[in-house]
Design a protein around this motif. Structure first.
Motif, mmCIF file in Angstrom:
data_model
loop_
_atom_site.group_PDB
_atom_site.id
_atom_site.type_symbol
_atom_site.label_atom_id
_atom_site.label_comp_id
_atom_site.label_asym_id
_atom_site.label_seq_id
_atom_site.Cartn_x
_atom_site.Cartn_y
_atom_site.Cartn_z
ATOM 1 N N CYS A 235 -12.973 -22.595 -22.245
ATOM 2 C CA CYS A 235 -13.638 -23.719 -21.577
ATOM 3 C C CYS A 235 -13.380 -25.000 -22.342
ATOM 4 O O CYS A 235 -13.174 -24.954 -23.550
ATOM 5 C CB CYS A 235 -15.137 -23.446 -21.466
ATOM 6 N N PRO A 236 -13.360 -26.159 -21.691
ATOM 7 C CA PRO A 236 -13.702 -26.339 -20.286
ATOM 8 C C PRO A 236 -12.603 -25.813 -19.350
ATOM 9 O O PRO A 236 -11.426 -25.789 -19.693
ATOM 10 C CB PRO A 236 -13.858 -27.851 -20.141
ATOM 11 N N GLN B 255 -17.318 -27.382 -17.098
ATOM 12 C CA GLN B 255 -17.570 -27.271 -18.530
ATOM 13 C C GLN B 255 -17.998 -25.866 -18.932
ATOM 14 O O GLN B 255 -17.821 -25.460 -20.070
ATOM 15 C CB GLN B 255 -18.660 -28.264 -18.961
ATOM 16 N N ALA B 256 -18.563 -25.130 -17.975
ATOM 17 C CA ALA B 256 -19.107 -23.806 -18.275
ATOM 18 C C ALA B 256 -18.936 -22.892 -17.069
ATOM 19 O O ALA B 256 -18.528 -23.332 -15.989
ATOM 20 C CB ALA B 256 -20.586 -23.930 -18.629
ATOM 21 N N SER B 257 -19.264 -21.611 -17.272
ATOM 22 C CA SER B 257 -19.260 -20.649 -16.170
ATOM 23 C C SER B 257 -20.275 -19.556 -16.481
ATOM 24 O O SER B 257 -20.473 -19.198 -17.641
ATOM 25 C CB SER B 257 -17.865 -20.064 -15.952
ATOM 26 N N SER C 275 -8.632 -21.691 -10.811
ATOM 27 C CA SER C 275 -9.722 -22.626 -10.537
ATOM 28 C C SER C 275 -9.216 -23.799 -9.700
ATOM 29 O O SER C 275 -8.104 -24.285 -9.903
ATOM 30 C CB SER C 275 -10.305 -23.150 -11.846
ATOM 31 N N THR C 276 -10.036 -24.254 -8.776
ATOM 32 C CA THR C 276 -9.695 -25.440 -7.976
ATOM 33 C C THR C 276 -10.583 -26.623 -8.342
ATOM 34 O O THR C 276 -10.534 -27.657 -7.683
ATOM 35 C CB THR C 276 -9.819 -25.141 -6.467
ATOM 36 N N VAL C 277 -11.401 -26.453 -9.410
ATOM 37 C CA VAL C 277 -12.274 -27.530 -9.880
ATOM 38 C C VAL C 277 -12.346 -27.497 -11.405
ATOM 39 O O VAL C 277 -12.150 -26.447 -12.008
ATOM 40 C CB VAL C 277 -13.712 -27.400 -9.315
ATOM 41 N N PRO C 278 -12.660 -28.626 -12.025
ATOM 42 C CA PRO C 278 -12.959 -28.593 -13.454
ATOM 43 C C PRO C 278 -14.419 -28.155 -13.645
ATOM 44 O O PRO C 278 -15.266 -28.405 -12.790
ATOM 45 C CB PRO C 278 -12.758 -30.041 -13.895
ATOM 46 N N GLN D 245 -5.644 -24.398 -13.116
ATOM 47 C CA GLN D 245 -5.259 -23.427 -14.144
ATOM 48 C C GLN D 245 -5.660 -22.013 -13.728
ATOM 49 O O GLN D 245 -6.630 -21.819 -13.007
ATOM 50 C CB GLN D 245 -5.926 -23.762 -15.480
ATOM 51 N N THR D 246 -4.912 -21.033 -14.217
ATOM 52 C CA THR D 246 -5.222 -19.627 -13.967
ATOM 53 C C THR D 246 -5.912 -19.047 -15.196
ATOM 54 O O THR D 246 -5.511 -19.333 -16.329
ATOM 55 C CB THR D 246 -3.933 -18.849 -13.641
#
Length: 147
Positions: free
Chosen positions: A98-99, A67-69, A62-65, A104-105
């Motif tokens: 999550c978050p 809270q959900a996906s 991920s390149t962004v934080p 992170q991978t």
């Protein structure tokens, strides 16, 4: 017996081994895909038997934080995307803790059910996992054949 030998033995006695598949990135803006594995898929395009279910494992950074996906899946037939239902669309219930943190991978793991009523045909699966802002943490395309 070391771990590598154990893995090979388990594969040989009938356990499904994940296969890394070739994919096309179709617009991952909030992440970068590392690998895509489909189990079972001994050759490409993956031949998906109607009435069976398959495991899709996407490793991405991920390149962004977020809270959900949320997962969105389509079967693309003759250039037309058709919604493809999966049992769990919440990425946070599909192997992702999550978050989601920037840098992170993660290992997104989902089930792809292939219903008996689907026709036998070749198509492209387009799989997106969207962040809080509906931007794609990943977007991948891979060819399959329903048999």
């Amino acid at each position: 017996m070391d771990a590598r030998t154990s893995f090979i033995v388990l594969c040989l006695i009938g356990f499904s081994c994940a296969e890394t598949v070739k994919f096309l990135d179709c617009g991952s803006v909030s992440g970068k895909v590392v690998t895509v594995e489909i189990t079972p898929c001994p050759s490409q395009p993956c031949k998906l038997k109607r009435g069976d279910s398959y495991t899709v494992n996407v490793t991405f950074a991920s390149t962004v934080p977020s809270q959900a996906s949320t997962a969105v899946v389509h079967g693309v037939i003759a250039g037309v995307p058709i919604p493809f239902a999966i049992p769990i669309v919440d990425g946070c219930k599909s192997g992702i803790e999550c978050p989601i943190q920037n840098g992170q991978t993660y290992h997104y793991v989902a089930t792809l059910p292939v219903k008996d009523e689907y026709p036998a045909l070749k198509l492209v699966v387009e799989w997106e996992l969207r962040d809080d802002n509906t931007k794609d943490l990943f977007c991948i395309k891979f060819p399959v054949e329903l048999v």
